[in-house]
Design a protein around this motif. Structure first.
Motif: not given
Lengths: 172, 172, 172
Positions: B100-102, B118
């Motif tokens: 996961l992105s932040g 995302s």
């Protein structure tokens, strides 16, 4: 040509207060979202008017060369790039998805923060839906903090690969 | 049908205090870990009793369709889904890994926080160990904060690809 | 053999103050950057002198086996590993890129913090530039906080796949 003053990446990244880290983190994901959500017209807004945006391979970057896949040194050039991309529209449709590691703060002096952030971009081709790792590498960023906002003074996307497997039309 | 009230994704995400951001960040990784660590029975606990969980392609989502690969609008349906998944067990063994992105905070009003995150899911097939990008896209979440905890009021996984390359049995 | 005292992964991760979370987050990305930036000589510095570094498949880990692809239980062994890697240099050139999800704090007691962090490693082969998902899995870490710094007491990289598709020469 724009003078790049990024420090060598230190082993230990800098400690910063929450408000600084949060602004950096938000800039990273907001900028990626503008691209991934096909809101490209908003993307240049993350840069200062006088700025640098470059996409360059790691081999070229480390050899001191400054000619990349993309080289823009004003926000107007970024705007032009988006405009021509919209009008040309000759490429096969595909979507980008940026996945980012947390940013490393290389240095933080007053309002200028230098960071390094690893990325992978997954590209989904349409309509077949095939997914591939399109690019992997790191962003080297100089970020200017002004009040609550943060903008790129420079953003260099250093790609691990020397090649881009198709015409690079959308920014990384 | 559940009414989806997610705002259009703003260009600049919201600034929030550390305690809010931390609870959001923990929910994201805790929920993914329940899936990736094969603790699926815990996964419904991250949702409110009356909730929405949907997996839908980006093309369908943007066309305003609300029929997805998965559609559940109570926690009990999520529990049922896990139960049938455990008993059926007809699929080729494989593992999921969410990267996961932040999270981007789209809005934060009192106890309800809307976010966009995302994701990429790497699937490892067993026993051969082949790895592929199984899905990439973004979560659109409505998160209800209550005391120290956070739960999903709604979670919509919008996949960049229109197709899922096998029977989608494990939640994203 | 080193005794591993990691707790079972809890459903809900622990709440920690900003200064703890920041030190953990920095250790994660700093350690990855040392590898990805080919500053391998710095990599052992992220470990305590008496430490554990292990790379093991998920199947072996869950079966209670403690023999992995890599097993080192002092910092000196890590230094030796880097040294032999530099001198051998027989492998096909390639680059690593670690993409990490946010760390989950499993427990935080005084100066010892236990965490779980999902990773994907993208490998780029040179000179052809082909990119593949080389490994995906999670780190199980015991981190010792001392003043402003943080170091690994133990780091176990649990790979989802049972196989590594080539001689594993660079640490994960």
């Amino acid at each position: 040509m724009y003078e790049i003053t990024l420090p060598a990446s230190p082993t230990i990244s800098a400690e910063v207060a929450y408000d600084v880290r949060e602004r950096i983190a938000r800039l990273m994901v907001d900028c990626s979202a503008a691209i991934d959500n096909d809101a490209l017209e908003e993307w240049p807004e993350f840069f200062l008017e006088k700025c640098l945006y470059m996409v360059i391979s790691r081999a070229n970057y480390e050899a001191g060369r400054r000619a990349g896949f993309i080289y823009c040194d004003t926000r107007d050039m970024l705007i032009d790039r988006v405009r021509s991309l919209r009008s040309a529209n000759v490429y096969q449709p595909h979507l980008y998805r940026h996945i980012l590691s947390g940013p490393r703060i290389l240095s933080a002096q007053r309002e200028m923060v230098k960071t390094e952030t690893s990325f992978a971009v997954i590209r989904t081709s349409l309509p077949d839906g095939a997914m591939t790792v399109f690019s992997a590498g790191r962003y080297l960023d100089e970020i200017f903090l002004e009040g609550a906002s943060a903008r790129f003074h420079s953003r260099i996307a250093v790609t691990d690969s020397d090649t881009i497997d198709m015409l690079l039309v959308i920014p990384i």
